[in-house]
Design a protein around this motif. Sequence first.
Motif, PDB file in Angstrom:
ATOM      1  N   VAL A  46      26.786 121.852 101.354  1.00 43.60           N
ATOM      2  CA  VAL A  46      26.219 120.531 101.635  1.00 43.60           C
ATOM      3  C   VAL A  46      25.513 119.975 100.398  1.00 43.60           C
ATOM      4  N   ALA A  47      24.824 120.845  99.649  1.00 43.62           N
ATOM      5  CA  ALA A  47      24.147 120.386  98.435  1.00 43.62           C
ATOM      6  C   ALA A  47      25.150 119.885  97.402  1.00 43.62           C
ATOM      7  N   ALA A  48      26.293 120.560  97.283  1.00 41.15           N
ATOM      8  CA  ALA A  48      27.319 120.109  96.339  1.00 41.15           C
ATOM      9  C   ALA A  48      27.887 118.760  96.771  1.00 41.15           C
ATOM     10  N   ILE A  49      28.058 118.575  98.088  1.00 41.09           N
ATOM     11  CA  ILE A  49      28.537 117.285  98.581  1.00 41.09           C
ATOM     12  C   ILE A  49      27.520 116.191  98.276  1.00 41.09           C
ATOM     13  N   VAL A  54      26.108 111.567  92.570  1.00 37.08           N
ATOM     14  CA  VAL A  54      25.824 111.367  91.150  1.00 37.08           C
ATOM     15  C   VAL A  54      27.032 111.727  90.296  1.00 37.08           C
ATOM     16  N   HIS A  55      27.753 112.790  90.695  1.00 35.65           N
ATOM     17  CA  HIS A  55      28.768 113.367  89.807  1.00 35.65           C
ATOM     18  C   HIS A  55      30.215 113.091  90.208  1.00 35.65           C
ATOM     19  N   GLY A  56      30.465 112.419  91.324  1.00 33.22           N
ATOM     20  CA  GLY A  56      31.822 111.993  91.615  1.00 33.22           C
ATOM     21  C   GLY A  56      32.513 112.767  92.728  1.00 33.22           C
ATOM     22  N   LEU A  57      33.719 112.281  93.060  1.00 37.52           N
ATOM     23  CA  LEU A  57      34.473 112.779  94.210  1.00 37.52           C
ATOM     24  C   LEU A  57      34.929 114.222  94.048  1.00 37.52           C
ATOM     25  N   ILE A  62      34.851 120.040  96.020  1.00 38.89           N
ATOM     26  CA  ILE A  62      34.485 121.448  95.854  1.00 38.89           C
ATOM     27  C   ILE A  62      33.486 121.867  96.936  1.00 38.89           C
ATOM     28  N   GLY A  63      32.479 121.039  97.166  1.00 40.79           N
ATOM     29  CA  GLY A  63      31.489 121.361  98.193  1.00 40.79           C
ATOM     30  C   GLY A  63      32.093 121.423  99.580  1.00 40.79           C
ATOM     31  N   LEU A  64      32.997 120.496  99.888  1.00 42.72           N
ATOM     32  CA  LEU A  64      33.611 120.489 101.214  1.00 42.72           C
ATOM     33  C   LEU A  64      34.488 121.717 101.423  1.00 42.72           C
ATOM     34  N   VAL A  65      35.281 122.075 100.418  1.00 43.09           N
ATOM     35  CA  VAL A  65      36.119 123.274 100.537  1.00 43.09           C
ATOM     36  C   VAL A  65      35.251 124.508 100.743  1.00 43.09           C
ATOM     37  N   GLY A  66      34.176 124.617  99.952  1.00 45.66           N
ATOM     38  CA  GLY A  66      33.285 125.767 100.114  1.00 45.66           C
ATOM     39  C   GLY A  66      32.647 125.808 101.484  1.00 45.66           C
ATOM     40  N   ALA A  67      32.209 124.646 101.984  1.00 42.68           N
ATOM     41  CA  ALA A  67      31.568 124.606 103.294  1.00 42.68           C
ATOM     42  C   ALA A  67      32.542 124.966 104.408  1.00 42.68           C
ATOM     43  N   MET A  68      33.794 124.507 104.294  1.00 41.25           N
ATOM     44  CA  MET A  68      34.774 124.788 105.341  1.00 41.25           C
ATOM     45  C   MET A  68      35.280 126.232 105.304  1.00 41.25           C
ATOM     46  N   ALA A 106      39.507 109.697 101.529  1.00 49.24           N
ATOM     47  CA  ALA A 106      40.168 110.998 101.486  1.00 49.24           C
ATOM     48  C   ALA A 106      39.192 112.128 101.820  1.00 49.24           C
ATOM     49  N   LEU A 107      37.953 112.001 101.368  1.00 45.10           N
ATOM     50  CA  LEU A 107      36.962 113.046 101.624  1.00 45.10           C
ATOM     51  C   LEU A 107      36.658 113.158 103.117  1.00 45.10           C
ATOM     52  N   VAL A 108      36.418 112.027 103.787  1.00 41.43           N
ATOM     53  CA  VAL A 108      36.077 112.100 105.206  1.00 41.43           C
ATOM     54  C   VAL A 108      37.282 112.525 106.035  1.00 41.43           C
ATOM     55  N   ALA A 109      38.479 112.127 105.620  1.00 40.85           N
ATOM     56  CA  ALA A 109      39.673 112.582 106.334  1.00 40.85           C
ATOM     57  C   ALA A 109      39.829 114.100 106.229  1.00 40.85           C
ATOM     58  N   ALA A 110      39.550 114.646 105.049  1.00 40.66           N
ATOM     59  CA  ALA A 110      39.625 116.099 104.873  1.00 40.66           C
ATOM     60  C   ALA A 110      38.572 116.807 105.715  1.00 40.66           C
ATOM     61  N   ALA A 111      37.371 116.222 105.830  1.00 40.95           N
ATOM     62  CA  ALA A 111      36.324 116.829 106.652  1.00 40.95           C
ATOM     63  C   ALA A 111      36.728 116.846 108.124  1.00 40.95           C
ATOM     64  N   PHE A 112      37.280 115.744 108.610  1.00 40.47           N
ATOM     65  CA  PHE A 112      37.743 115.697 109.999  1.00 40.47           C
ATOM     66  C   PHE A 112      38.861 116.718 110.231  1.00 40.47           C
TER      67      PHE A 112
END
Length: 342
Positions: A46-49, A54-57, A62-68, A106-112
């Motif tokens: 979550v912190a990486a997300i 600040v640092h981009g998509l 990376i944060g989403l993949v790690g969290a999932m 794309a990020l929210v679609a991947a999270a869903f």
Amino acid sequence: AAGAYIPSILTAAGAFILFGTVYAAHGIYGFIGPALAFALLGAIGVAAIAASLVHGLALAGIGLVGAMVTPALVASQAPNPWALFVYLAIVLAATAAIARIRDWKALVAAAFAGCGIWTILYMTDAPEVNLAAVLFISLATLAVLAFVWLGRRDEAERGFDWPSIAPGFFVALTALGLSVDPVFAKAGYALHGAVLLAALVAVALYRPRALPLVFAAGLATVLIHLGIIPPATIGADALDVGLGAEPLAIADTLTFRIGIALALVFIGTGFWAARRSAATAPVRAASWAAWGVITPLVVLAALWLTFGDIDRDLGYALPALLLVLVFAAGGEWIARAEEPPL
């Protein structure tokens, strides 16, 4: 090298190091237990997300993949579905909130999609499925879609929100599994599957841009009721099956009542939404009207072939005649809302 964005690269490397350190401390050396490792890995994801603002998509990915992946990395002697799905709901809500700020579809679609995949994996692999936990993550997914991702957006905007395809597909697939799988159907879970289908329609009605939810709910309802038709009813020769073939889904009194209820839901919401959008979004109106017609027709035909008399059955002929009148009146009612009326 001159164009490399060094801060983002360093932050991503730090996220990888943190993930690897916590995983090694738990999975390789046994320094920390599963609960602490689960919490730390989730917090890092979550912190990486959050840092992606600040640092981009790429860092958000990376944060989403790690969290999932975290639930798969942390082994537990007594897996807790509530811990898994509450964690996924928190990650999903955080990701959707950040993705809405930057409009990262794309990020929210991947999270869903990640939450949906975990739900399906749990339903297929768990020895005893916790129905309440499955309903929680499905409804939480729809709530995040309606109130976080699509919240405070211009609903007058035409078209549809394509990231809605992911939650629509997986929630409809969950409802289909609860209704068709023999184990779930015998336990009475078909009613809860119908609740999820109705929730899909409600969210699509509340957020017009979430149009894919209507298609998902309609298609799942059609497949469920086509599955209750006994193969021998429509001819063993045509389907090349034996007379002893069984229908794909269980047909009982609950199925009969659910079919009627869902047909009424699609007729009411479909025609009302079609009239509301007829002047401003013709394609959206046509989609609602189509499912308001297709679904009750398929449900009525399936119930007739399953429970009725195929030769002649006035008990089903009269509702069919009523549908003719309702469709004709509804079509005229929708047409009067067009500009100009056609």
